[in-house]
Design a protein around this motif. Structure first.
Motif, PDB file in Angstrom:
ATOM      1  N   SER A  60      14.549   7.048  -5.115  1.00 19.01           N
ATOM      2  CA  SER A  60      14.854   7.700  -6.396  1.00 19.01           C
ATOM      3  C   SER A  60      15.448   6.737  -7.409  1.00 19.01           C
ATOM      4  O   SER A  60      15.782   7.139  -8.522  1.00 19.01           O
ATOM      5  CB  SER A  60      15.829   8.858  -6.174  1.00 19.01           C
ATOM      6  N   ARG A  61      15.591   5.470  -7.026  1.00 19.19           N
ATOM      7  CA  ARG A  61      16.166   4.457  -7.916  1.00 19.19           C
ATOM      8  C   ARG A  61      15.179   3.299  -8.055  1.00 19.19           C
ATOM      9  O   ARG A  61      15.242   2.325  -7.299  1.00 19.19           O
ATOM     10  CB  ARG A  61      17.506   3.970  -7.374  1.00 19.19           C
ATOM     11  N   PRO A  62      14.257   3.361  -9.000  1.00 15.07           N
ATOM     12  CA  PRO A  62      13.227   2.319  -9.128  1.00 15.07           C
ATOM     13  C   PRO A  62      13.796   0.947  -9.484  1.00 15.07           C
ATOM     14  O   PRO A  62      13.217  -0.079  -9.100  1.00 15.07           O
ATOM     15  CB  PRO A  62      12.322   2.854 -10.255  1.00 15.07           C
ATOM     16  N   LEU A  63      14.943   0.913 -10.190  1.00 13.23           N
ATOM     17  CA  LEU A  63      15.524  -0.383 -10.544  1.00 13.23           C
ATOM     18  C   LEU A  63      15.933  -1.174  -9.309  1.00 13.23           C
ATOM     19  O   LEU A  63      15.906  -2.414  -9.321  1.00 13.23           O
ATOM     20  CB  LEU A  63      16.737  -0.182 -11.458  1.00 13.23           C
ATOM     21  N   PHE A  64      16.305  -0.481  -8.247  1.00 12.01           N
ATOM     22  CA  PHE A  64      16.677  -1.169  -7.009  1.00 12.01           C
ATOM     23  C   PHE A  64      15.472  -1.927  -6.441  1.00 12.01           C
ATOM     24  O   PHE A  64      15.597  -3.076  -6.002  1.00 12.01           O
ATOM     25  CB  PHE A  64      17.206  -0.163  -5.986  1.00 12.01           C
TER      26      PHE A  64
ATOM     27  N   PHE B 235       8.250  -9.411   5.015  1.00 12.00           N
ATOM     28  CA  PHE B 235       9.047  -8.252   4.605  1.00 12.00           C
ATOM     29  C   PHE B 235       8.593  -7.733   3.239  1.00 12.00           C
ATOM     30  O   PHE B 235       8.547  -6.518   2.998  1.00 12.00           O
ATOM     31  CB  PHE B 235      10.524  -8.645   4.573  1.00 12.00           C
ATOM     32  N   LEU B 236       8.208  -8.660   2.364  1.00 10.80           N
ATOM     33  CA  LEU B 236       7.711  -8.273   1.037  1.00 10.80           C
ATOM     34  C   LEU B 236       6.408  -7.474   1.158  1.00 10.80           C
ATOM     35  O   LEU B 236       6.226  -6.465   0.468  1.00 10.80           O
ATOM     36  CB  LEU B 236       7.500  -9.528   0.188  1.00 10.80           C
ATOM     37  N   LEU B 237       5.514  -7.930   2.027  1.00 13.06           N
ATOM     38  CA  LEU B 237       4.260  -7.199   2.251  1.00 13.06           C
ATOM     39  C   LEU B 237       4.525  -5.814   2.841  1.00 13.06           C
ATOM     40  O   LEU B 237       3.878  -4.828   2.474  1.00 13.06           O
ATOM     41  CB  LEU B 237       3.352  -7.998   3.178  1.00 13.06           C
ATOM     42  N   PHE B 238       5.495  -5.726   3.747  1.00 13.05           N
ATOM     43  CA  PHE B 238       5.864  -4.445   4.338  1.00 13.05           C
ATOM     44  C   PHE B 238       6.380  -3.477   3.268  1.00 13.05           C
ATOM     45  O   PHE B 238       6.005  -2.296   3.252  1.00 13.05           O
ATOM     46  CB  PHE B 238       6.924  -4.674   5.420  1.00 13.05           C
ATOM     47  N   LEU B 239       7.235  -3.965   2.375  1.00 10.60           N
ATOM     48  CA  LEU B 239       7.752  -3.120   1.301  1.00 10.60           C
ATOM     49  C   LEU B 239       6.633  -2.638   0.381  1.00 10.60           C
ATOM     50  O   LEU B 239       6.619  -1.483  -0.050  1.00 10.60           O
ATOM     51  CB  LEU B 239       8.791  -3.900   0.479  1.00 10.60           C
ATOM     52  N   SER B 240       5.697  -3.535   0.076  1.00 13.20           N
ATOM     53  CA  SER B 240       4.583  -3.177  -0.798  1.00 13.20           C
ATOM     54  C   SER B 240       3.731  -2.075  -0.171  1.00 13.20           C
ATOM     55  O   SER B 240       3.353  -1.096  -0.837  1.00 13.20           O
ATOM     56  CB  SER B 240       3.719  -4.413  -1.085  1.00 13.20           C
ATOM     57  N   LEU B 241       3.431  -2.228   1.108  1.00 10.92           N
ATOM     58  CA  LEU B 241       2.646  -1.196   1.806  1.00 10.92           C
ATOM     59  C   LEU B 241       3.413   0.129   1.886  1.00 10.92           C
ATOM     60  O   LEU B 241       2.823   1.203   1.776  1.00 10.92           O
ATOM     61  CB  LEU B 241       2.292  -1.677   3.217  1.00 10.92           C
ATOM     62  N   PHE B 242       4.718   0.032   2.066  1.00 13.02           N
ATOM     63  CA  PHE B 242       5.545   1.241   2.127  1.00 13.02           C
ATOM     64  C   PHE B 242       5.474   2.020   0.813  1.00 13.02           C
ATOM     65  O   PHE B 242       5.289   3.243   0.811  1.00 13.02           O
ATOM     66  CB  PHE B 242       6.988   0.846   2.449  1.00 13.02           C
ATOM     67  N   LEU B 243       5.616   1.314  -0.315  1.00 10.64           N
ATOM     68  CA  LEU B 243       5.546   1.978  -1.618  1.00 10.64           C
ATOM     69  C   LEU B 243       4.152   2.557  -1.867  1.00 10.64           C
ATOM     70  O   LEU B 243       4.014   3.648  -2.438  1.00 10.64           O
ATOM     71  CB  LEU B 243       5.904   0.985  -2.735  1.00 10.64           C
ATOM     72  N   PHE B 244       3.144   1.821  -1.429  1.00  8.92           N
ATOM     73  CA  PHE B 244       1.770   2.288  -1.649  1.00  8.92           C
ATOM     74  C   PHE B 244       1.493   3.555  -0.823  1.00  8.92           C
ATOM     75  O   PHE B 244       0.868   4.504  -1.316  1.00  8.92           O
ATOM     76  CB  PHE B 244       0.780   1.181  -1.284  1.00  8.92           C
ATOM     77  N   LYS B 245       1.958   3.575   0.430  1.00 11.46           N
ATOM     78  CA  LYS B 245       1.733   4.747   1.281  1.00 11.46           C
ATOM     79  C   LYS B 245       2.540   5.957   0.825  1.00 11.46           C
ATOM     80  O   LYS B 245       2.142   7.101   1.077  1.00 11.46           O
ATOM     81  CB  LYS B 245       2.072   4.407   2.731  1.00 11.46           C
TER      82      LYS B 245
ATOM     83  N   LYS C  78       2.785   6.738  -2.126  1.00 16.22           N
ATOM     84  CA  LYS C  78       2.108   7.122  -3.367  1.00 16.22           C
ATOM     85  C   LYS C  78       2.978   6.922  -4.605  1.00 16.22           C
ATOM     86  O   LYS C  78       2.849   7.631  -5.595  1.00 16.22           O
ATOM     87  CB  LYS C  78       1.633   8.582  -3.299  1.00 16.22           C
ATOM     88  N   LYS C  79       3.850   5.894  -4.510  1.00 14.87           N
ATOM     89  CA  LYS C  79       4.647   5.490  -5.671  1.00 14.87           C
ATOM     90  C   LYS C  79       3.876   4.389  -6.407  1.00 14.87           C
ATOM     91  O   LYS C  79       4.293   3.236  -6.458  1.00 14.87           O
ATOM     92  CB  LYS C  79       6.023   4.988  -5.214  1.00 14.87           C
ATOM     93  N   TYR C  80       2.732   4.783  -6.977  1.00 11.54           N
ATOM     94  CA  TYR C  80       1.834   3.774  -7.547  1.00 11.54           C
ATOM     95  C   TYR C  80       2.442   3.069  -8.756  1.00 11.54           C
ATOM     96  O   TYR C  80       2.305   1.851  -8.918  1.00 11.54           O
ATOM     97  CB  TYR C  80       0.501   4.427  -7.920  1.00 11.54           C
TER      98      TYR C  80
END
Length: 531
Positions: free
Chosen positions: A4-8, A36-46, A48-50
């Motif tokens: 809920s905090r996109p700035l983080f 870890f960066l790739l993991f975070l990216s996949l997490f956001l994508f899954k 649906k926080k496009y």
């Protein structure tokens, strides 16, 4: 909590981008960070926080480019210093900051151009290249040391912030740490964005135009420093100069080591703690004076920004200043207080302005400690703690400190305070438990009684500020004509001296207790992650 905090997430992607490009970090650790960066990216994508996913990737790319550009320029500047290190050099630059020390002046110069005495000869291309490598060299920021007898008559320098000067001297060699765990000057200066240290022999003013505001701030700082020295004993004056002016040059090494060993060295630096205390006090004072919220916010912001420039503009002070600005803006817009979003925004802003601040220990400690504080605030039982703190705040506001009302005030305040004390002790213990890796990486030991010591000493800081400010202000008034002012001045100075002695008593007693210092050694990165 974090989604809920996109700035983080923007701040986290910016941080990972810089760490991956940092040449000081071993390649194996950088590979783990990339994973870890790739993991975070996949997490956001899954999830649906496009929008957040693409914004984070854009932020990552921008901050990586900015870091690469600044780090490359810094490396080129360090290489240029190597070419002219043994040569006499003429340096021209703009004065950014001046600090008086016991026997010399410490000056920070910006937008510098360096030339040597090497004359240009057209006999061969090799000599032309040699000339180009040793002349017309540009530097973003340099540290300059100038002996007081070289600055002109008296102890006042010829320079003011904002003026352009020309100095003659030579660069000092900065050797990297030869032992593991040793303090590294090169990393310290890199975190401050300073590419070299220059020893000046002579100085000359080129352009005398200085900002009237910067001139007044510098003059006021000199005046306050001299006034504090005349009002208090040497040790107390050095402590107050550190507290009010951000100058620690008057403190002895044993004194600094005493505070560091006890785990309260943050008191000596103009940090977020100081700015937060001053900002809260000044804003509430203006609100009590019936000024509007907008006017109080603007006046407090100007005061804090002036004090920020006044004391040397440290990274932790910048963090606190920016977060207070955001808080005042949120008040005017009718928004709630979100500590993590404010912290993330301040981190992004500071990292964009100075990508190399990532190397600063002060910046690392400031943001990490506040992030730990946020996590502790979000732990279970938050509703109960907030309710008790609210009751305590209401009692404090409802009852005055009049002599007649004191017993009834205490009969309601003390039980409420005691009911919140276990939560305060628990928070302090957990806070320092989370900071244990930080102590291990910085000073290799842990002050066991630091949580209790901070709980006892930090509430005394507002009294230091208040009584110290009263004594300094009264010293400018003709107090000899008024008995009341004279008594108030003497009593305020007496109380400051006694508070300082109480500070030292608590610190010395805590260090005399068994197991006051637990030797940790330097934890490995994997140990810190598992911890």
């Amino acid at each position: 909590m974090f989604l809920s905090r996109p700035l983080f997430f923007l701040a986290l992607f910016a941080l990972l981008g810089e760490l991956i490009l940092s040449p000081e970090i071993p390649f194996s650790y950088r590979f783990l960070l990339l994973f870890f960066l790739l993991f975070l990216s996949l997490f956001l994508f899954k999830q649906k926080k496009y929008r957040l996913f693409f914004s984070s990737l854009l932020c990552l790319a921008l901050f990586m480019l900015n870091f690469y550009s600044v780090n490359h320029r810094y490396g080129a500047e360090r290489e240029n210093i190597g070419y002219i290190l043994p040569l006499q050099t003429v340096l021209r630059g703009k004065v950014l900051y001046i600090e008086e020390q016991e026997k010399k002046w410490k000056i920070i110069l910006g937008s510098c151009i360096a030339d040597t005495a090497l004359e240009k000869k057209n006999s061969s291309l090799q000599k032309k290249e040699k000339y180009q490598k040793r002349n017309d060299l540009h530097f973003q920021k340099l540290m300059l040391y100038l002996q007081k007898d070289s600055a002109g008559e008296g102890s006042t320098p010829l320079l003011l912030p904002g003026q352009i000067c020309s100095v003659k001297g030579h660069f000092l060699e900065l050797n990297p740490a030869s032992n593991e765990g040793e303090f590294s000057l090169t990393h310290y200066y890199k975190g401050e964005g300073i590419s070299g240290v220059f020893q000046a022999n002579t100085i000359e003013l080129i352009q005398g135009e200085s900002s009237p505001f910067a001139k007044e701030l510098f003059t006021l700082k000199q005046s306050l420093g001299n006034r504090i020295s005349s009002l208090y004993p040497e040790e107390t004056a050095a402590f107050l100069k550190s507290l009010f002016l951000g100058e620690r040059s008057g403190m002895t090494l044993s004194e600094k080591s005493l505070y560091q060993s006890a785990g309260i060295s943050h008191i000596l630096a103009i940090s977020g703690l100081h700015l937060s205390l001053l900002g809260e006090f000044f804003y509430r004072l203006l609100r009590k004076a019936k000024l509007s919220s907008l006017l109080s916010s603007l006046i407090t912001s100007f005061f804090l920004f002036s004090y920020f420039l006044f004391t040397g503009s440290s990274h932790s002070a910048f963090r606190a200043l920016f977060m207070l600005f955001l808080r005042f803006a949120a008040i005017q817009l009718g928004k709630g207080k979100d500590l993590l979003s404010q912290l993330s925004f301040a981190f992004l802003f500071l990292l964009w302005l100075n990508p190399l601040s990532l190397y600063s220990v002060g910046m690392q400690c400031s943001f990490f400690t506040l992030f730990v504080f946020f996590l502790l605030e979000e732990r279970p039982g938050k509703t109960v703690r907030k309710k008790k703190e609210k009751v305590l705040s209401k009692i404090s506001k409802k009852y005055t400190f009049s002599i007649s009302g004191l017993p009834s005030f205490l009969s309601k305040l003390i039980p409420c305070f005691l009911s919140t004390l276990p939560h305060r002790l628990q928070s302090s213990f957990l806070f320092y438990l989370a900071l244990l890796p930080l102590f291990s990486l910085i000073q290799f030991s842990f002050p066991l009684y630091a949580p209790l010591l901070n709980l006892l000493l930090l509430p005394l800081l507002p009294f230091f500020f208040l009584l110290g400010a009263i004594s300094i202000l009264l010293s400018y008034l003709p107090e000899q004509d008024f008995l009341l002012l004279r008594l108030l001045s003497i009593s305020s100075r007496f109380l400051v001296n006694r508070l300082f002695q109480l500070f030292h008593l608590f610190i010395e007693k805590s260090l005399a207790l068994p197991f006051s210092q637990i030797l940790l050694g330097k934890m490995q990165v994997l140990s810190v992650i598992f911890y």
